[in-house]
Design a protein around this motif. Structure first.
Motif, PDB file in Angstrom:
ATOM      1  N   PHE A   1       0.826  -1.199   0.000  1.00  0.00           N
ATOM      2  CA  PHE A   1       0.000   0.000   0.000  1.00  0.00           C
ATOM      3  C   PHE A   1       0.866   1.256   0.000  1.00  0.00           C
ATOM      4  CE2 PHE A   1      -2.002  -3.495   2.221  1.00  0.00           C
ATOM      5  CZ  PHE A   1      -3.270  -3.560   1.651  1.00  0.00           C
ATOM      6  N   GLN A   2       0.548   2.217  -0.881  1.00  0.00           N
ATOM      7  CA  GLN A   2       1.218   3.517  -0.888  1.00  0.00           C
ATOM      8  C   GLN A   2       0.188   4.604  -0.614  1.00  0.00           C
ATOM      9  OE1 GLN A   2       3.153   4.884  -4.519  1.00  0.00           O
ATOM     10  NE2 GLN A   2       4.680   5.995  -3.309  1.00  0.00           N
ATOM     11  N   PRO A   3       0.462   5.492   0.350  1.00  0.00           N
ATOM     12  CA  PRO A   3      -0.529   6.502   0.743  1.00  0.00           C
ATOM     13  C   PRO A   3      -0.815   7.526  -0.347  1.00  0.00           C
ATOM     14  CG  PRO A   3       1.152   6.214   2.445  1.00  0.00           C
ATOM     15  CD  PRO A   3       1.646   5.501   1.227  1.00  0.00           C
TER      16      PRO A   3
ATOM     17  N   ILE B   1      -4.434  11.518   5.108  1.00  0.00           N
ATOM     18  CA  ILE B   1      -4.498  10.403   4.175  1.00  0.00           C
ATOM     19  C   ILE B   1      -5.868  10.371   3.500  1.00  0.00           C
ATOM     20  CG2 ILE B   1      -5.245   8.711   5.928  1.00  0.00           C
ATOM     21  CD1 ILE B   1      -3.385   6.695   4.385  1.00  0.00           C
TER      22      ILE B   1
ATOM     23  N   VAL C   1      -5.258   4.846  -0.336  1.00  0.00           N
ATOM     24  CA  VAL C   1      -3.992   4.170  -0.648  1.00  0.00           C
ATOM     25  C   VAL C   1      -4.111   3.523  -2.024  1.00  0.00           C
ATOM     26  CG1 VAL C   1      -3.293   3.688   1.736  1.00  0.00           C
ATOM     27  CG2 VAL C   1      -4.752   2.051   0.527  1.00  0.00           C
TER      28      VAL C   1
ATOM     29  N   GLN D   1       0.792  11.995  -4.266  1.00  0.00           N
ATOM     30  CA  GLN D   1       1.273  10.634  -4.046  1.00  0.00           C
ATOM     31  C   GLN D   1       2.756  10.586  -4.378  1.00  0.00           C
ATOM     32  OE1 GLN D   1      -0.676   7.691  -6.481  1.00  0.00           O
ATOM     33  NE2 GLN D   1       0.502   5.968  -5.675  1.00  0.00           N
TER      34      GLN D   1
ATOM     35  N   LEU E   1       1.691  -0.032   7.455  1.00  0.00           N
ATOM     36  CA  LEU E   1       0.713   1.033   7.251  1.00  0.00           C
ATOM     37  C   LEU E   1      -0.137   1.225   8.504  1.00  0.00           C
ATOM     38  CD1 LEU E   1      -0.698   3.092   5.427  1.00  0.00           C
ATOM     39  CD2 LEU E   1      -2.114   1.211   4.525  1.00  0.00           C
TER      40      LEU E   1
END
Length: 601
Positions: free
Chosen positions: A349-351, A360, A363, A559, A572
């Motif tokens: 997962f990338q925020p 946030i 994701v 991002q 995360l």
């Protein structure tokens, strides 16, 4: 009556190539049951062994004979027939054939009447001899007719019906012959593997008649520029091959490839219209180390793939490096099949961060391969091969099943993640299975965003894709276009897809703090998104200056590695609890204006 092509070495070894309707009626078989099969398919357990052995002996001796014998129909029922075998030879190519005629008998013949040998007439009276002489004259006439049928059957079995070139069967047989000659100190030879560029687009836009016309024109061109010692074949679809003796050097081979590329760059005329196509060519040379036809054809195919991947409209020679890559790809493909069986694919997962608050916003879900010995394998190392293998749907299904567990775990953190963005190829959007995967995932569809991962060309947005996108919207799923501005997704394509989110590629974001032209370009891309009412995401943000600039130019979401690299759900979860969901503290616009001279040259 049936016609079978026999082996030159053994007359009892044959394959049926043609039968008339009464032949099928007697035996109860369909054409698909008999064509390409040996006569042994008619032999059942009740056939008299002596008659069977005698028949084989006559066939091996190439004798003209008749036999009354019990055969077996397709449904297993026995049938008594009078079966006559007549040997034929094609005077043009020397191929040997059997004409087999069947007459169904209403009753079982007497035990003494079994096989009549037409070469042995010592026990035949004059009347019977006259009768047989008339029959032989009739058979000679029939023989001439059947020779023409045999010639047509031979031609059809070796010739592509559309273009008149050799077909795949004839090509593969010749490759085997050329390799056998090569082992016996014969000459080396080359294979040129040709694939037409943009042929599908021509077929889809102008119709199959135009596509067939183009294939015929290409075949005519290839015959014109090759010599009598070459073999030109169409393997099927828009793929052609040429076998050419190597001669003194490979220069003539590359010159032929140049000529093919040059000829294919010219427009073809069809129905008063000019049609441009182009072609790519892969070349491979067979030498004394070549072991089998599949190897040299595979080498040429690998070279063709390399030519197409480096821009199309060009040719490429097979090299040792390509061989090593081909071996590595085959090994990777085998490992991927095992990985699917073991469900080794996991989500990372990338925020995604709100540009206005730094909190946030969601994701992006990225696949990782949890390899048992290599550790985590990034998608760039295996997704292309997986796509070629056609297993992306299977990987997606595994990822969705893992994602359900991860979402349930992340929902226990102090900060909720409102959206999970998943990458989906344009090809997968044509597959309704993606809808099934979402429905059975157990995740609320309104928390999902589908990102179209690969290049979106207008011709790919067809009925099935549009229908899938509409069904996704009915479920509440957002649709995003990824990598916008890289030259793949056009504005017209955007209007057709009608997405909710536009993601601007990192190659525009990262230089924008240093280049006025880059800032102007990214501003234009953001303007396109805003004019269509879309949320705009800036990808590849790696520092504070890029984050502030993207925000001030109008991006809604940011991002990049500056806010967090792709991470496992446990990491995360920890980040969410430690930051309370605030991953960035954007400075005010007043503070920004004081620093603008430092940020914007």
């Amino acid at each position: 009556m049936g016609l079978a092509l026999a082996s030159d070495d053994d007359g009892a070894v044959m394959e049926f190539h043609w039968c008339n309707k009464p032949f099928f009626n007697v035996m109860g078989f369909d054409e698909s049951d008999v064509i390409g099969q040996r006569a042994t398919i008619f032999v059942g357990p009740d056939m008299d062994q002596s008659a069977h052995l005698l028949t084989i002996d006559k066939l091996m001796r190439w004798e003209h004979f008749s036999v009354e014998v019990q055969l077996t129909k397709k449904n297993g029922e026995p049938v008594w027939v009078a079966m006559t075998w007549t040997p034929l030879t094609d005077p043009e190519n020397g191929s040997r054939w059997w004409l087999c005629s069947l007459i169904e008998l209403q009753a079982r013949p007497s035990p003494n009447k079994n096989v009549l040998d037409f070469r042995s007439r010592s026990s035949v009276n004059d009347d019977l001899l006259t009768k047989y002489t008339e029959q032989v004259a009739h058979l000679e006439s029939e023989n001439r007719r059947l020779r023409s049928i045999a010639k047509a059957v031979t031609r059809d079995s070796n010739e592509d019906p559309l273009t008149g070139l050799s077909n795949r069967r004839h090509f593969e047989a010749n490759v085997s012959v050329w390799i056998a000659a090569l082992r016996n100190r014969g000459a080396a030879f080359a294979i040129l593997y040709i694939d037409l560029d943009r042929f599908k687009a021509i077929n889809d836009t102008l119709g199959h008649e135009a596509g067939d016309g183009l294939l015929i024109a290409v075949a005519s061109m290839l015959k014109r520029i090759t010599s009598n010692t070459d073999l030109v074949a169409r393997l099927g679809g828009d793929e052609f091959v040429i076998l050419r003796p190597l001669g003194e050097s490979a220069l003539k081979i590359s010159s032929l490839a140049d000529e093919i590329i040059r000829e294919m760059s010219k427009p073809f005329e069809y129905d008063g219209k000019s049609v441009s196509c182009g072609a790519s060519v892969g070349l491979a040379i067979a030498d004394e180390n070549t072991r089998n036809p599949d190897e040299i054809v595979g080498d040429a195919d690998t070279a063709l793939y390399h030519a197409k991947s480096t821009g199309r409209g060009r040719w490429s020679f097979f090299t040792a490096e390509m061989h090593a890559q081909s071996v590595a790809t085959r090994h990777l493909a085998a490992e991927l099949l095992v990985a699917c069986k073991r469900k080794e694919f996991i989500p990372y997962f990338q925020p995604l961060v709100e540009a206005s608050t730094g909190r946030i916003a969601g994701v992006e879900v990225l696949v990782r391969w949890s390899h048992p010995t290599r550790g985590l394998v990034p998608p760039k190392d295996f997704l292309d091969v997986a796509a070629q293998m056609g297993i992306l749907a299977e990987i997606d299904a595994i990822l969705f099943s893992r994602l359900r567990e991860a979402v349930a775990y992340l929902d226990t953190a102090r900060t909720e993640i409102s959206r999970f963005a998943i990458n989906v190829s344009a090809g997968r959007l044509s597959d309704s299975a993606i809808l099934h995967d979402i429905r059975v995932s157990g995740i609320n569809p309104k928390r999902l965003t589908v990102e179209i991962l690969e290049s979106v060309y207008l011709e790919q947005i067809h009925g099935a894709t549009s229908w899938t996108i509409e069904e996704l919207r009915e479920l509440g799923v957002e649709v995003a276009v990824d990598d916008f501005g890289t030259g793949h997704a056009s504005v017209q394509g955007l209007l057709q897809i009608n997405p909710d989110v536009l993601k601007i590629d990192r190659q525009f974001v990262q230089p924008a703090t240093e280049s006025e032209r880059a800032r102007a370009l990214i501003g234009s891309l953001i303007g396109i998104g805003k004019s269509l009412g879309l949320k705009v995401v800036a990808e590849g943000v790696e520092n504070e200056a890029q984050a502030r600039l993207a925000r001030d130019l109008g991006c809604d979401i940011l991002q990049g590695f500056y806010f967090g690299k792709p991470m496992a759900e446990s990491e995360l979860f920890k980040v969410l609890n430690e930051t309370d969901g605030c991953l960035w503290c954007p400075i005010s616009k007043v503070q920004h204006s004081e620093l603008s001279m430092d940020i914007l040259p």
